[in-house]
Enzyme design. Structure first.
Site, PDB file in Angstrom:
ATOM      1  N   ASP A 162      47.202  41.735  37.969  1.00 47.14           N
ATOM      2  CA  ASP A 162      46.373  42.813  38.500  1.00 47.14           C
ATOM      3  C   ASP A 162      46.048  42.653  39.985  1.00 47.14           C
ATOM      4  O   ASP A 162      45.993  43.641  40.727  1.00 47.14           O
ATOM      5  CB  ASP A 162      45.097  42.999  37.673  1.00 47.14           C
ATOM      6  CG  ASP A 162      44.329  41.713  37.409  1.00 47.14           C
ATOM      7  OD1 ASP A 162      44.601  40.690  38.069  1.00 47.14           O
ATOM      8  OD2 ASP A 162      43.458  41.726  36.517  1.00 47.14           O
ATOM      9  N   THR A 163      45.857  41.404  40.437  1.00 46.46           N
ATOM     10  CA  THR A 163      45.539  41.224  41.854  1.00 46.46           C
ATOM     11  C   THR A 163      46.735  41.541  42.741  1.00 46.46           C
ATOM     12  O   THR A 163      46.574  42.055  43.856  1.00 46.46           O
ATOM     13  CB  THR A 163      45.052  39.792  42.125  1.00 46.46           C
ATOM     14  OG1 THR A 163      44.012  39.461  41.200  1.00 46.46           O
ATOM     15  CG2 THR A 163      44.490  39.673  43.535  1.00 46.46           C
TER      16      THR A 163
ATOM     17  N   ALA B 191      39.665  42.054  31.670  1.00 47.49           N
ATOM     18  CA  ALA B 191      39.072  41.218  30.632  1.00 47.49           C
ATOM     19  C   ALA B 191      38.002  41.951  29.825  1.00 47.49           C
ATOM     20  O   ALA B 191      37.721  41.580  28.686  1.00 47.49           O
ATOM     21  CB  ALA B 191      38.478  39.958  31.259  1.00 47.49           C
TER      22      ALA B 191
END
Length: 474
Positions: free
Chosen positions: A239-240, A13
């Site tokens: 992304d996680t 982000a």
């Protein structure tokens, strides 16, 4: 024989980076070759991402690989979850690329609840209720711009859209799709009955593909721009999901914290838990590599610290992250705490004032200086971790032996120490570039450089330093 390079484009982000991965002398080697800024801006009354600029930065970083003489054989992109684009019949984006922190989803949970109860929704999807989930964003689109849904021919999540621009192939990916709260956890595909209940057109939701799937090769015009061609291969595009793949865990039921702007805290499981107890505790069953489940809770992470640091800078004081830790240590005994899961901290005009207001309206001491403010935030984050660990142990039914902290937050030594102290668990910190590393591992497994996830994780443990923080030492 030359070195084989794999490229991960990891976009968060606040920033993005291009990281090349290779195996040299039996060790995984990472090299950052390009970095760029990200952030949302206000447009037409909404917070929006500038996807055109982000794609230009993706190409700039790819060009840099060629300039360095380190051409990747494959590449893949991962980003944050829940955000998407709607494409028309010509492949053009309908409307603005609105960011998840935008307020357009206010009240959309009530609109969804009129069509399906929260209990049934969780029983189907197993996903933690968050006001910004795609299910609520789409309801906002349906209310504000119903013509977009009528014209839309395809929904692509953020990294899928960038893959589409690179290859011309519209491909949806499983781990990212689960963040929408529209995937049936047990069937592991889009819940068509749910889509019908909500009035979302089923035609826009494509087949779900697993990490390791080849999307395609670069379009000729893209290959010409960057100076080479390569395959685009799906990582865990959320992304996680990529970060969890890179957790070098060996202990049974070890927890992880993927620590960055958000903190994702959980365990890896082979089956979802869509029980009412799990729903009440607000845990999510997000998709992982090879149909594993990331059973986790998404809570506020370094966002609060990053936001306060930006405000200090705007006020004329430049603090490093270590400086902020030092401030917090000076007021180590400050007693006030905030609920880091409260939506008031999602996108406040001033994080500093929001923390003070929370303390005031809950009858606690209000921070009067920077030291007390940082102590309050750091201790509150550690308390949030402690609460999540206790809830996880309760719902899973067995004690968690340790916690692996990966991602950028693993470098925050003070928060790591507070986490060990608050939870009473041994903490292992690192690797810090877990998301890019997991992205690369998915591509390497697909290419046959590693045969299994276990072998890949063993390579991570052998290749990167991990710091042990004992709870007793704190």
């Amino acid at each position: 024989m030359g070195i084989t390079y794999t490229l991960a484009v990891d976009i968060g982000a606040s920033s993005g980076r291009h990281i090349l991965g290779s195996v040299q002398d039996g060790k995984i080697v990472l090299e950052e070759v390009y970095r760029f800024e990200n952030g949302y801006t206000e447009k037409n009354g909404h917070f929006c991402w500038d996807f055109d600029r982000l794609f230009a930065e993706i190409l700039n970083g790819m060009k840099r690989c060629g300039e360095l003489g380190k051409t990747p054989v494959s590449m893949g992109i991962d980003t944050w979850g829940v955000d998407f684009v709607l494409l028309d019949e010509n492949g053009k984006v309908l409307g603005d690329t609105v960011a998840y922190r935008d307020s357009r989803t206010a009240g959309m949970d009530e609109e969804v609840a009129r069509l399906i109860s929260p209990e049934e929704l969780y029983a189907r999807t197993g996903i933690q209720k968050q006001s910004y989930n795609t299910i609520y964003q789409l309801m906002a689109v349906k209310k504000e711009h119903p013509d977009y849904l009528e014209k839309a021919q395809r929904l692509l999540m953020t990294p899928e859209y960038f893959h589409y621009l690179l290859t011309g192939k519209a491909v949806n990916e499983y781990t990212m799709a689960t963040t929408t709260q529209l995937v049936n956890a047990k069937a592991r595909t889009w819940d068509l009955e749910l889509l019908e209940k909500l009035g979302y057109p089923a035609r826009i939701f494509g087949e779900l593909n697993l990490p390791g799937t080849k999307v395609g090769s670069l379009k000729p015009e893209i290959a010409k721009q960057v100076g080479y061609s390569c395959d685009v291969v799906l990582p865990g595009t959320h992304d996680t999901a990529s970060a969890v793949l890179a957790v070098p865990k060996t202990e049974e039921n070890a927890m992880y914290i993927s620590s960055g702007t958000w903190s994702l805290i959980g365990v890896e499981r082979m089956e979802p838990d869509c029980s009412e107890k799990s729903r009440r505790l607000n845990f999510a069953n997000e998709g992982g590599y090879g149909y594993r489940f990331r059973y986790l809770k998404n809570i506020m992470g370094l966002w609060m610290i990053q936001s306060v640091r930006r405000e200090f800078k705007a006020q004329g004081t430049q603090y490093s992250f270590d400086d902020l830790c030092d401030l917090a240590i000076k007021a180590d005994d400050f007693p006030s705490r905030v609920d880091v899961a409260d939506d008031c901290f999602l996108a406040p005009k001033s994080m500093i004032e929001e923390v003070k207001d929370f303390c005031a309206r809950t009858g606690q001491r209000v921070p009067v200086n920077n030291e007390e403010l940082m102590a309050c935030i750091y201790r509150s984050l550690a308390d949030g971790y402690r609460k999540a660990v206790r809830e996880m142990e309760d719902v899973v039914g067995i004690p968690v032996p340790c916690i692996h902290i990966v991602g950028g937050g693993s470098k925050d030594w003070y928060l790591n120490e507070l986490t060990a102290r608050a939870t009473g668990k041994t903490v292992y910190a690192g690797p810090s570039e877990a998301t890019a590393l997991g992205n690369i591992l998915a591509q390497m497994i697909a290419a046959g450089q590693y045969s299994t996830i276990t072998e890949a994780r063993r390579a991570v443990a052998d290749s990167f330093a991990v710091k042990k923080i004992s709870a007793e030492a704190n």
